[in-house]
Structures are given as C-alpha cells and as structure tokens.
Scaffold this active site. Structure first.
Site, mmCIF file in Angstrom:
data_model
loop_
_atom_site.group_PDB
_atom_site.id
_atom_site.type_symbol
_atom_site.label_atom_id
_atom_site.label_comp_id
_atom_site.label_asym_id
_atom_site.label_seq_id
_atom_site.Cartn_x
_atom_site.Cartn_y
_atom_site.Cartn_z
ATOM 1 N N GLU A 92 0.894 -1.165 0.000
ATOM 2 C CA GLU A 92 0.000 0.000 0.000
ATOM 3 C C GLU A 92 0.924 1.204 0.000
ATOM 4 O OE1 GLU A 92 -2.695 0.112 3.427
ATOM 5 O OE2 GLU A 92 -2.495 2.289 3.440
ATOM 6 N N ARG B 261 1.531 10.204 1.009
ATOM 7 C CA ARG B 261 2.087 11.112 2.013
ATOM 8 C C ARG B 261 3.286 11.837 1.432
ATOM 9 N NH1 ARG B 261 1.759 7.163 7.353
ATOM 10 N NH2 ARG B 261 -0.235 6.293 6.700
ATOM 11 N N THR C 195 -3.463 6.158 2.315
ATOM 12 C CA THR C 195 -3.608 7.545 2.743
ATOM 13 C C THR C 195 -4.292 8.397 1.658
ATOM 14 O OG1 THR C 195 -1.459 7.182 3.865
ATOM 15 C CG2 THR C 195 -2.446 9.318 4.139
ATOM 16 N N LYS D 272 -10.571 -0.709 7.381
ATOM 17 C CA LYS D 272 -9.246 -0.539 7.979
ATOM 18 C C LYS D 272 -9.491 0.043 9.377
ATOM 19 C CE LYS D 272 -4.991 2.173 7.641
ATOM 20 N NZ LYS D 272 -3.888 2.583 6.782
HETATM 21 C C1 3PG Z 1 -1.009 3.655 8.344
HETATM 22 O O1 3PG Z 1 -1.256 4.713 7.819
HETATM 23 O O2 3PG Z 1 -1.603 2.639 8.005
HETATM 24 C C2 3PG Z 1 -0.042 3.636 9.470
HETATM 25 O O3 3PG Z 1 0.921 4.615 9.362
HETATM 26 C C3 3PG Z 1 0.564 2.325 9.737
HETATM 27 O O4 3PG Z 1 0.704 2.253 11.087
HETATM 28 P P1 3PG Z 1 2.088 1.799 11.745
HETATM 29 O O5 3PG Z 1 3.100 2.748 11.170
HETATM 30 O O6 3PG Z 1 1.881 1.942 13.215
HETATM 31 O O7 3PG Z 1 2.329 0.387 11.303
#
Ligand code: 3PG
Length: 208
Positions: free
Chosen positions: A40, A44, A68, A128
């Site tokens: 994924e 960002r 995102t 999610k």
């Molecule tokens: C996301 O956007 O899915 C998160 O940044 C992932 O979370 P983690 O960095 O705590 O694994």
C-alpha cells in the site's frame, strides 16, 4: 488471483512511504522476496503516483494499492497510475464514489459504529481499523463485530511481529496492515535486506 484473495492469503498489507522514487523497486522486491507480494503505497509524499506507476509496471506479480487517499483527486490519480486497491485512514464518500465507478476495491478507515454505518451506504464490507492499538485493538474489533457481523477488518497502527498473531486469531480480521517492515529509516538507509528479513520473519510468525 484477485486482489482481495491475495490479501486474505498473505494476511499482511505493508504501508509503504516512498520519498525517493528510486527506492520503489528495491523496496517492492524486498517485500516480495520476503514473502509479502503486496504494498500500500501512501499519498504522504509528492512522488506517490509515480511510485505506484513504477511498481505496477515492474512488479506484475505483486498487488499494488494506494494508501492515505484522502480525497477524490488522489483516488483518480492513484487509479490512473494503476493502483489495484485504495485505502483511506478514514471514510470518504467521494473516494468511495470514484472507486465504485472505476470498479476498484476501496478499504476505508473506520473506528466508531457511526463511521462503520457510513460505509454501509456504499457497500464497503472491509474496514481498515486505524489506528488500531490506540483505539482499543482486538477488544474493540470484537465488540464492533457484534452489531456489524457482515464487516471484516484490517487493523493497522501499532501492529508488529509481537502482536499480529493475536489479531489474526480473530476470524473477522482478514489481514493486518503496518509499516514495521518498511520503516522510514530502513528505506532511507536502503536497508533492503533488512526489509526482506523482517518481512520473512512476519510471514513465518503468522504461519507458525
Ligand atoms: C497507516 O497509515 O496505516 C499507518 O501509518 C501504519 O501504522 P504503523 O506505522 O503503526 O504500522
């Protein structure tokens, strides 16, 4: 294999932030060689669309999605770049509409019953659950599964090798997302072997 089937089989969705587009393919290869042919790639960074297009073109044996995604423009751009699924940290009706029109799997973020109910208007049964550890983790997902028996969850946020197995022990959790195998420092320092090693360890842990 269809995207969702692969996610259910592999059970891990790496959340990848690409800052330098040149790191895209080495990171994809490290994930794949470690046993996780899924990524994924998150919106960002400026180069998200470019990274997705590069990965889709060069990694035909991987499932490449966009993460995102917070507005319709990003969804359109991600799909034009070849993204095979779209993930949001929350729920966006506009993103849902774009994905429906294009026939692309959309996995919205949701934490509360009200948010989950909003996804139901768009027939989106995969949630999610983010940020998972901050919002009650497995206990919250179990509680939400009672009123929402048709939904399944991909908890993300604070998940790693030490707690993933516990999450996956619940039947309504089809996979877990996370960045622990593709941390910024690993990508920026080009520690691709380490990414592969942590990925392999994660796959071994959930299959042990
Ligand atoms: C996301 O956007 O899915 C998160 O940044 C992932 O979370 P983690 O960095 O705590 O694994």
């Amino acid at each position: 294999m269809q995207g969702l089937d692969l996610i259910k089989k592999v059970k891990i969705v790496p959340v990848v932030k690409i800052t330098d587009v040149e790191t895209t393919l080495p990171v994809m290869n490290a994930l794949k060689n470690g046993g996780i042919p899924i990524a994924e790639i998150t919106y960002r960074t400026e180069c998200a669309s470019e990274a997705i297009a590069l990965a889709v073109k060069n990694c035909p044996d991987m499932l490449i999605g966009a993460g995102t995604v917070v507005n319709a423009e990003q969804a359109v751009s991600a799909i034009a770049s070849g993204a095979q699924f779209i993930v949001s940290p929350g729920f966006s009706a506009k993103v849902a509409e774009v994905c429906k029109e294009k026939g692309i799997l959309y996995i919205p973020g949701a934490i509360t019953p009200t948010e989950i109910m909003a996804t139901m208007e768009y027939d989106l049964p995969i949630i999610k659950f983010f940020p998972a550890e901050t919002f009650g983790g497995l206990a919250s997902i179990k509680a939400l599964s009672a009123p929402f028996p048709k939904h399944v969850f991909i908890p993300t946020g604070g998940i790693n090798k030490s707690n993933i197995k516990e999450y996956l022990s619940f039947s309504k959790i089809i996979a877990c997302g996370g960045s622990w195998m593709v941390k910024d420092s690993l990508i920026n320092n080009k520690e691709y072997d380490k990414i592969e090693e942590i990925s392999r360890e994660a796959i071994e842990e959930i299959n042990a």
